[in-house]
Design a protein around this motif. Structure first.
Motif, PDB file in Angstrom:
ATOM      1  N   GLU A 114      -9.657   4.033   2.814  1.00  0.00           N
ATOM      2  CA  GLU A 114      -9.206   5.388   2.482  1.00  0.00           C
ATOM      3  C   GLU A 114      -9.391   5.718   1.004  1.00  0.00           C
ATOM      4  O   GLU A 114      -9.487   6.882   0.632  1.00  0.00           O
ATOM      5  CB  GLU A 114      -7.720   5.559   2.863  1.00  0.00           C
ATOM      6  CG  GLU A 114      -7.479   5.624   4.359  1.00  0.00           C
ATOM      7  CD  GLU A 114      -8.254   6.746   5.029  1.00  0.00           C
ATOM      8  OE1 GLU A 114      -8.245   7.886   4.495  1.00  0.00           O
ATOM      9  OE2 GLU A 114      -8.894   6.490   6.063  1.00  0.00           O
ATOM     10  N   GLY A 115      -9.440   4.712   0.161  1.00  0.00           N
ATOM     11  CA  GLY A 115      -9.561   4.956  -1.280  1.00  0.00           C
ATOM     12  C   GLY A 115     -10.984   4.907  -1.794  1.00  0.00           C
ATOM     13  O   GLY A 115     -11.214   4.619  -2.972  1.00  0.00           O
ATOM     14  N   VAL A 116     -11.951   5.201  -0.931  1.00  0.00           N
ATOM     15  CA  VAL A 116     -13.356   5.000  -1.285  1.00  0.00           C
ATOM     16  C   VAL A 116     -13.805   5.887  -2.452  1.00  0.00           C
ATOM     17  O   VAL A 116     -14.619   5.471  -3.284  1.00  0.00           O
ATOM     18  CB  VAL A 116     -14.260   5.188  -0.046  1.00  0.00           C
ATOM     19  CG1 VAL A 116     -14.323   6.645   0.369  1.00  0.00           C
ATOM     20  CG2 VAL A 116     -15.658   4.637  -0.300  1.00  0.00           C
ATOM     21  N   ARG A 117     -13.263   7.098  -2.570  1.00  0.00           N
ATOM     22  CA  ARG A 117     -13.663   7.980  -3.683  1.00  0.00           C
ATOM     23  C   ARG A 117     -13.198   7.386  -5.013  1.00  0.00           C
ATOM     24  O   ARG A 117     -13.927   7.353  -5.994  1.00  0.00           O
ATOM     25  CB  ARG A 117     -13.072   9.376  -3.500  1.00  0.00           C
ATOM     26  CG  ARG A 117     -13.503  10.073  -2.210  1.00  0.00           C
ATOM     27  CD  ARG A 117     -12.768  11.403  -2.030  1.00  0.00           C
ATOM     28  NE  ARG A 117     -12.917  11.932  -0.690  1.00  0.00           N
ATOM     29  CZ  ARG A 117     -12.173  11.558   0.355  1.00  0.00           C
ATOM     30  NH1 ARG A 117     -11.209  10.661   0.191  1.00  0.00           N
ATOM     31  NH2 ARG A 117     -12.383  12.072   1.546  1.00  0.00           N
ATOM     32  N   ARG A 118     -11.959   6.956  -5.022  1.00  0.00           N
ATOM     33  CA  ARG A 118     -11.403   6.313  -6.222  1.00  0.00           C
ATOM     34  C   ARG A 118     -12.192   5.050  -6.546  1.00  0.00           C
ATOM     35  O   ARG A 118     -12.471   4.757  -7.715  1.00  0.00           O
ATOM     36  CB  ARG A 118      -9.925   5.991  -5.973  1.00  0.00           C
ATOM     37  CG  ARG A 118      -9.227   5.242  -7.093  1.00  0.00           C
ATOM     38  CD  ARG A 118      -7.707   5.216  -6.846  1.00  0.00           C
ATOM     39  NE  ARG A 118      -7.347   4.645  -5.579  1.00  0.00           N
ATOM     40  CZ  ARG A 118      -7.043   3.359  -5.373  1.00  0.00           C
ATOM     41  NH1 ARG A 118      -7.084   2.516  -6.396  1.00  0.00           N
ATOM     42  NH2 ARG A 118      -6.704   2.920  -4.190  1.00  0.00           N
ATOM     43  N   TYR A 119     -12.592   4.313  -5.532  1.00  0.00           N
ATOM     44  CA  TYR A 119     -13.352   3.079  -5.710  1.00  0.00           C
ATOM     45  C   TYR A 119     -14.675   3.353  -6.436  1.00  0.00           C
ATOM     46  O   TYR A 119     -15.009   2.679  -7.418  1.00  0.00           O
ATOM     47  CB  TYR A 119     -13.618   2.446  -4.341  1.00  0.00           C
ATOM     48  CG  TYR A 119     -14.575   1.287  -4.366  1.00  0.00           C
ATOM     49  CD1 TYR A 119     -14.147   0.008  -4.703  1.00  0.00           C
ATOM     50  CD2 TYR A 119     -15.923   1.460  -4.051  1.00  0.00           C
ATOM     51  CE1 TYR A 119     -15.028  -1.061  -4.740  1.00  0.00           C
ATOM     52  CE2 TYR A 119     -16.813   0.399  -4.081  1.00  0.00           C
ATOM     53  CZ  TYR A 119     -16.354  -0.861  -4.422  1.00  0.00           C
ATOM     54  OH  TYR A 119     -17.233  -1.908  -4.458  1.00  0.00           O
ATOM     55  N   PHE A 120     -15.413   4.335  -5.966  1.00  0.00           N
ATOM     56  CA  PHE A 120     -16.716   4.618  -6.583  1.00  0.00           C
ATOM     57  C   PHE A 120     -16.558   5.232  -7.977  1.00  0.00           C
ATOM     58  O   PHE A 120     -17.412   5.033  -8.840  1.00  0.00           O
ATOM     59  CB  PHE A 120     -17.556   5.512  -5.677  1.00  0.00           C
ATOM     60  CG  PHE A 120     -18.246   4.762  -4.573  1.00  0.00           C
ATOM     61  CD1 PHE A 120     -19.236   3.852  -4.871  1.00  0.00           C
ATOM     62  CD2 PHE A 120     -17.878   4.943  -3.250  1.00  0.00           C
ATOM     63  CE1 PHE A 120     -19.870   3.131  -3.862  1.00  0.00           C
ATOM     64  CE2 PHE A 120     -18.510   4.236  -2.231  1.00  0.00           C
ATOM     65  CZ  PHE A 120     -19.511   3.323  -2.533  1.00  0.00           C
ATOM     66  N   LEU A 121     -15.479   5.949  -8.205  1.00  0.00           N
ATOM     67  CA  LEU A 121     -15.210   6.459  -9.551  1.00  0.00           C
ATOM     68  C   LEU A 121     -15.020   5.287 -10.520  1.00  0.00           C
ATOM     69  O   LEU A 121     -15.620   5.253 -11.598  1.00  0.00           O
ATOM     70  CB  LEU A 121     -13.968   7.343  -9.532  1.00  0.00           C
ATOM     71  CG  LEU A 121     -13.611   8.084 -10.831  1.00  0.00           C
ATOM     72  CD1 LEU A 121     -12.875   9.387 -10.510  1.00  0.00           C
ATOM     73  CD2 LEU A 121     -12.731   7.244 -11.756  1.00  0.00           C
TER      74      LEU A 121
END
Length: 579
Positions: A114-121
C-alpha cells in the motif's frame, strides 16, 4: 557532452517533486513508471557525460560545472558545483545503472504494498543524495549527500514502520551513523582551519606544500575522515547497523548494499587519496581495519540462517576488502571491486528477494531446499553471483578480488605486514566461498524442507523481476574484463583511473609494480582459485552430501558456533555498556 553531468542528479530530484506534487493521484503503476523513468534518464545522462569525458584528452579528464556561489563569508567561499572525472564517472554509472535495475525490479516486488508511492519517492531521493555525494566538488557538498543517504536509509530501513523490528533497525542505522558523521565533521573543520577551503581542487593542490609526510595534523585529519567512512561503510566497530538494514524491503537492501550508501566511505577515502598518501599511519589503520572487518564478518556469515542476513554480513566483509585495497594504496583495485561488487551483490539480494517473494515471505534457509526446479531463473542467476563473489575465474569477483590480494601481498607496509594482510584476505576468501555455497545448497538443492502450504504456492518471479536478474548476471560474468589482472596494457580500469591516482606512485599497487613478477602473480592467482574451489567443495561435502558431518562439527566446536551465530556478542556488549 560533459555538460550533461548537471542533469544526472536532476532527473531523480524531479521524480521526487513529481511524486510529491501528484501524491495520491498517482496509481501504483504510475509511481513505479515515474521513478524508473527518472533513473533511466539519469543513467542516459551519465552515459553521455562519461562518453564526453572519454573522448577528451588525458589532460582534460576533469570537468567542473559551477551552478552558483553557495557560501561567501570573508575569505571563505564555496560553490555548488559538480566534478566529473574518472572516479566520479565510474560512480555515477554504477549508481544510476544498478539503481535503475533495482527500481524496475521494485515494480514487481512492491506491487501489492500500500505504501508503494512513498517507497518510490524515498528510492528516488536516495539515489539523488548519492549522486550529490559522488558529484559534489567539495567536502561540504559531499557531506550534504552523505547526510541525505543517511536520512533515506533511515526512512527505507524503517519503511514498514508499524513493525517494531523495522523501526528499531532504522533508528539503529541513524544513530550509529551519527557517530561516524561526528568524526567526518571534525575532519572537515580541521581541513577548513588549515587549508582555508573545502574545495577538492584547492585542498589537494595545497596538501603537499602545507604538510610533510607523517605530519600529526594530516594524520589526525585523515583518521577523522576515516571514522566517517567506518560509520557509512559499516567497518568495525561501527558495523552493527548494516545487518539490521535487511528489515526494509529487499530491493532497499540491494540499493544500500550494492549501489549507494555503504560504498560512500570507500569513495570518500579514494577521493581523499592525496591526503591519505601523506599519512602512512592512517593508511595502515585503513588496511588493518578493512581486513579485520572482512575476516570478522565472514566468520559470522558462516552460521547465519536468514538468507538476507548471510548476504548482509557478506557485504560488510566485501567492504573490508575495498578498504584493504585503499589502505595499501591500490585505489583503482578498491573502485574496481566496488563496481563488480555492485553487480553481484545487487544480484544476490534481488535473487534472495525473488526467493522470499516466491515463498510468501519465508527467509529461513532451514525451511527451504529443492527450489532449483521451482525457480530456475532465480537459481541460475544466484549461482552465477555466488561463483563471482567466491572468486571463480573469469567472473567479475575473481578479477577484482585477486588484484586486491596481490596488492596487499606486495604492499609497502613493512615488517611482513603485507604478507599478514594477504593471509587474512585469503582466509576470508575461503570462508566466503564456503558460506555462499552453504547458502546456495540449503536454498536451492537437496530435499524440500518447506512448509506444505508454502511449497504449494512456491513459484518463479515475474519477468519484471527476473529480467533485471539476468542483466546483472551478465554483468557479473563480463564486468571483470574491464580490469583483467596481469595485462596492464589492456586493463581499462587502470588506464581510466590510473592518471587520477598517480600521486600514489610511492605506495600500494604502483609500488608493487616495481617488484612485479609474473610468476608470483600467477602463483598467487592460482592459489586464490584453489582456495575458492576448496571452500565450495567443503560446502558441497558437509552441507549437501554428508550433513551429519556439519552437525558433528557444530557439536564439537559449539563455543565457536555460538560465538559466530551470536555475532561475537558485540550487540549485547553495546547494549550493556552504551545503550
Amino acid at each position: 557532452m560533459v555538460e550533461a553531468v548537471a542533469l544526472v542528479p536532476l532527473f531523480p530530484l524531479l521524480g521526487v517533486f513529481a511524486n510529491l506534487l501528484m501524491g495520491r493521484r498517482l496509481s501504483k503503476s504510475a509511481a513505479g513508471i515515474l521513478a524508473c523513468g527518472a533513473l533511466g534518464a539519469s543513467f542516459l545522462a551519465s552515459a553521455v557525460a562519461v562518453f564526453g569525458l572519454a573522448v577528451a584528452g588525458h589532460g582534460a579528464r576533469s570537468y567542473t560545472v559551477t551552478l552558483y556561489e553557495w557560501i561567501g563569508s570573508g575569505s571563505f567561499t564555496l560553490d555548488i558545483g559538480f566534478l566529473l572525472d574518472p572516479l566520479s564517472s565510474v560512480m555515477i554509472l554504477v549508481v544510476t545503472g544498478v539503481g535503475f535495475l533495482i527500481h524496475v525490479y521494485s515494480v514487481g516486488y512492491m506491487h501489492h504494498d500500500e505504501g508503494v508511492r512513498r517507497y518510490f519517492l524515498y528510492l528516488n531521493l536516495f539515489v539523488f543524495a548519492m549522486l550529490l555525494l559522488v558529484l559534489g566538488d567539495s567536502y561540504l557538498l559531499m557531506f550534504v549527500g552523505w547526510e541525505g543517504v543517511g536520512l533515506c536509509s533511515y526512512l527505507l530501513i524503517g519503511f514498514w514502520f508499524k513493525k517494531e523490528s523495522a523501526s528499531s533497525a532504522g533508528r539503529k542505522a541513524f544513530v550509529v551513523n551519527r557517530v561516524g558523521d561526528f568524526g567526518f565533521i571534525l575532519g572537515m573543520l580541521l581541513i577548513t582551519i588549515h587549508f582555508g577551503t573545502l574545495s577538492y581542487n584547492e585542498v589537494f593542490a595545497q596538501a603537499g606544500h602545507l604538510f610533510q609526510t607523517g605530519d600529526p595534523t594530516i594524520t589526525l585529519i585523515t583518521l577523522l575522515l576515516f571514522v566517517g567512512a567506518m560509520g557509512k561503510s559499516a567497518q568495525l566497530p561501527l558495523h552493527i547497523w548494516l545487518p539490521d538494514a535487511m528489515e526494509g524491503p529487499t530491493p532497499v537492501s540491494a540499493l544500500i548494499h550494492a549501489a549507494t550508501m555503504v560504498t560512500a566511505g570507500v569513495y570518500m577515502v579514494c577521493r581523499s587519496h592525496v591526503l591519505f598518501e601523506l599519512a602512512p599511519v592512517a593508511m595502515t589503520v585503513v588496511a588493518v581495519i578493512g581486513v579485520t572487518t572482512a575476516f570478522f564478518a565472514a566468520t559470522i556469515a558462516l552460521t547465519q540462517n536468514d538468507i538476507k542476513r548471510v548476504l548482509a554480513y557478506s557485504t560488510v566483509s566485501q567492504l573490508g576488502y575495498m578498504f584493504l585495497a585503499a589502505g595499501v594504496g591500490a585505489y583503482t583495485a578498491a573502485i574496481f571491486h566496488l563496481m563488480t561488487h555492485a553487480f553481484f551483490k545487487a544480484l544476490l539480494f534481488m535473487g534472495s528477494g525473488s526467493v522470499i517473494h516466491g515463498l510468501g515471505g519465508e527467509q529461513d534457509i532451514r525451511k527451504m531446499g529443492g527450489l532449483k526446479e521451482v525457480m530456475p531463473v532465480t537459481y541460475k542467476t544466484f549461482l552465477i553471483a555466488s561463483l563471482a563473489i567466491s572468486g571463480i575465474p573469469p567472473l567479475a569477483g575473481f578479477m577484482s578480488k585477486d588484484e586486491i590480494l596481490y596488492s596487499a601481498f606486495n604492499s609497502s607496509h613493512g615488517g611482513g605486514a603485507g604478507f599478514m594482510l594477504w593471509l587474512a584476505g585469503i582466509l576470508t576468501a575461503f570462508m566466503t566461498a564456503f558460506y555462499m555455497f552453504r547458502l546456495v545448497f540449503r536454498t536451492f538443492h537437496g530435499e524440500s524442507r518447506m512448509e506444505p502450504e508454502v511449497e504449494k504456492h512456491a513459484h518463479e518471479s515475474p519477468p519484471v523481476m527476473t529480467i533485471p536478474l539476468m542483466i546483472l548476471a551478465f554483468l557479473s560474468i563480463v564486468g571483470g574484463f574491464a580490469g583483467i589482472p596481469i595485462f596492464k596494457k589492456f586493463n581499462l580500469m587502470h588506464n581510466w583511473l590510473g592518471p587520477l591516482f598517480e600521486s600514489a606512485a610511492e605506495h600500494g599497487t604502483n609500488a608493487a609494480e616495481t617488484v612485479h613478477h609474473l610468476g608470483t602473480e600467477l602463483g598467487l592467482m592460482g592459489l586464490s582459485v584453489l582456495i575458492a574451489v576448496g571452500g565450495i567443495s567443503l560446502a558441497l561435502g558437509i552441507i549437501l552430501r554428508k550433513p551429519e558431518v556439519s552437525e558433528e562439527l557444530r557439536r564439537d566446536y559449539s563455543f565457536l558456533y555460538e560465538l559466530f551465530l551470536n555475532k561475537w556478542w558485540v550487540d549485547e556488549l553495546y547494549d550493556t555498556a552504551l545503550v
